[in-house]
Design an enzyme around this catalytic site. Sequence first.
Site, mmCIF file in Angstrom:
data_model
loop_
_atom_site.group_PDB
_atom_site.id
_atom_site.type_symbol
_atom_site.label_atom_id
_atom_site.label_comp_id
_atom_site.label_asym_id
_atom_site.label_seq_id
_atom_site.Cartn_x
_atom_site.Cartn_y
_atom_site.Cartn_z
ATOM 1 N N ASP A 195 104.272 -13.331 -20.741
ATOM 2 C CA ASP A 195 104.876 -14.404 -19.950
ATOM 3 C C ASP A 195 106.286 -13.996 -19.532
ATOM 4 O O ASP A 195 107.197 -13.968 -20.353
ATOM 5 C CB ASP A 195 104.908 -15.678 -20.809
ATOM 6 N N ASP A 203 107.551 -19.958 -19.384
ATOM 7 C CA ASP A 203 106.976 -21.304 -19.495
ATOM 8 C C ASP A 203 105.863 -21.366 -20.548
ATOM 9 O O ASP A 203 105.143 -22.357 -20.641
ATOM 10 C CB ASP A 203 106.451 -21.783 -18.134
ATOM 11 N N ASP A 216 101.684 -14.457 -16.995
ATOM 12 C CA ASP A 216 101.734 -14.463 -15.527
ATOM 13 C C ASP A 216 101.693 -13.037 -14.977
ATOM 14 O O ASP A 216 101.727 -12.063 -15.740
ATOM 15 C CB ASP A 216 102.982 -15.220 -15.031
ATOM 16 N N ASP A 238 82.007 -13.270 -11.428
ATOM 17 C CA ASP A 238 81.751 -14.310 -12.412
ATOM 18 C C ASP A 238 80.349 -14.892 -12.219
ATOM 19 O O ASP A 238 79.939 -15.164 -11.082
ATOM 20 C CB ASP A 238 82.812 -15.410 -12.212
ATOM 21 N N GLU A 267 78.836 -10.075 -13.956
ATOM 22 C CA GLU A 267 78.627 -10.727 -15.250
ATOM 23 C C GLU A 267 77.190 -11.236 -15.270
ATOM 24 O O GLU A 267 76.881 -12.275 -14.691
ATOM 25 C CB GLU A 267 79.600 -11.899 -15.432
HETATM 26 C C1 GLC Z 1 82.165 -16.951 -16.840
HETATM 27 C C2 GLC Z 1 83.564 -16.746 -17.374
HETATM 28 C C3 GLC Z 1 83.916 -17.902 -18.247
HETATM 29 C C4 GLC Z 1 83.877 -19.163 -17.415
HETATM 30 C C5 GLC Z 1 82.517 -19.328 -16.730
HETATM 31 C C6 GLC Z 1 82.556 -20.366 -15.657
HETATM 32 O O1 GLC Z 1 81.208 -16.941 -17.844
HETATM 33 O O2 GLC Z 1 83.664 -15.516 -18.017
HETATM 34 O O3 GLC Z 1 85.166 -17.758 -18.852
HETATM 35 O O4 GLC Z 1 84.119 -20.275 -18.227
HETATM 36 O O5 GLC Z 1 82.106 -18.147 -16.116
HETATM 37 O O6 GLC Z 1 83.308 -19.909 -14.562
#
Ligand code: GLC
Length: 505
Positions: free
Chosen positions: A25, A29, A33, A194, A248
């Site tokens: 950070d 805050d 970041d 994602d 993912e």
């Molecule tokens: C993926 C991300 C996770 C998030 C989910 C919804 O699994 O790695 O952190 O909560 O997608 O976007």
Amino acid sequence: MTRHMDSPWWRDAVVYEIYVRSFADASGDGVGDLPGVRERLPYLRSLGVDAVWLTPFYPSPMADGGYDVADHRGVDPLFGTLADFEALVHDAHELGLKVLVDVVPNHSSSEHPWFRDALRGVGRDRYLFRDRPNNWQSTFSGPAWTQLPDGQWYLHLFASEQPDFNWRNPEVHAEFLDILRFWLDRGVDGFRIDVAMGLYKAEGLPDVEDQAFASVSPIWGRPEVHAVYRDWRKLLDSYPGERMAVGEVWTDDPADLALYVRPDELHQSFNFSWLQAPWSPAAFRKVIDDTLKTVPFATWVLSNHDVVRHRTRYGTDDPGTGLARARAGLLMMLALPGSVYLYQGEELGLPEVTDLPPESRQDPVFKRSKGELPGRDGCRVPLPWTPDGASYGFSADGVAPWLPQPDEFRTLNAQNQAEDPGSTLEFYRRALACRRELARSVPYALEWLESPQGALFFSRGSLTCAVNCGSDPVRLPPHESVLLSSGPVEDGVLPPDTAAWLRTS
Ligand code: GLC
């Protein structure tokens, strides 16, 4: 390990995941970041990684730590500015580090302008609105549907603040191509996608019996999604410099994983079977064999921001065992063909923080399950950089970090470990440097050697990796020298929960 002259950078890269809000950070805050990341790039360079993956830093109400994106082309003031992002990419490239950013195509934030329009009845077809819900449950627990005052329901496979897009609407497809272009034009080297097996849902949204992440179901892994990645691949290939994408994809079946990494689709998919394997030679061997047989470009991962840190997963009730196994597991993983994804803090041997006070927990999984599920905050605790200060150097002095840190950060911090040759940090540095060295001489192919009970021995050319997962010491296979070991190795004997790299002729 096999940086042949003609192989692309990502094929054997070590990528370091930065969960931005918990890394460093700079603004004071209590939340990490982009300028904080930028300041610490030399640390990552000296750790010896090839690339970083930044988790979402886009404008977001932070209902799911930034995975609820309100504007896919901006930077949330919490994390900095677009100029900060550009400076970060510039410095990373100067240091020879590639930069991957997260793209979140399955859903947006409920604060996204499109969803706000939808709430007023404009453009509802960009999301999944229905007059009646089906029986789908949210991955974060509770129903996957929320009703509006006008009676209609919308689908959200995650939190209710994360409405799912309707990918059958071409506008959504075009919008994401444009978002990718936006970041490619700013020099990113690739994307982490994602929920890559989400996006499309079966026509008619039929009820399901099993809600779990599955390879193919009415909810996940619809065949239509592959056309999206073919278009994304064309776009990536139209830019210079080997831009790439990693998906993912949660599946138990490597054949499903392979569908995403066909030559005209994604470059890589995370191999979650590896992190789901228990500490067992048979389990490890099966994942390695299945992966190398089915997936053209293998990847390996032990931890990320969604799972219990592997030191704790492997640790049973004894943290010493967990750390020994985590270090041995790293050597085994770094000896495998393909690329490796590390998660921030594993190089410090950080454990999962299991005793966070309920009032400090922020994960929607904890909130939606009414505290029944602990959620993922325990692997997201801000990193310790120094032995003292209110946040162990994570924030400016006197500032409390967004999640409380455990007392053991007083010893586990990066500064202490950098001064101790026996530390996990120094072990990671040596292992990554050695892997880089070997990359020039070691072939992709892996060969199993005869291994004693409880152990796994394999070789790649003149490198042999020996791992002892059992409870008795084993004799090392014949070798010229021990290049590196995760714990003490003497007189040719490999103790339990230890791995070694050996040079053979
Ligand atoms: C993926 C991300 C996770 C998030 C989910 C919804 O699994 O790695 O952190 O909560 O997608 O976007």
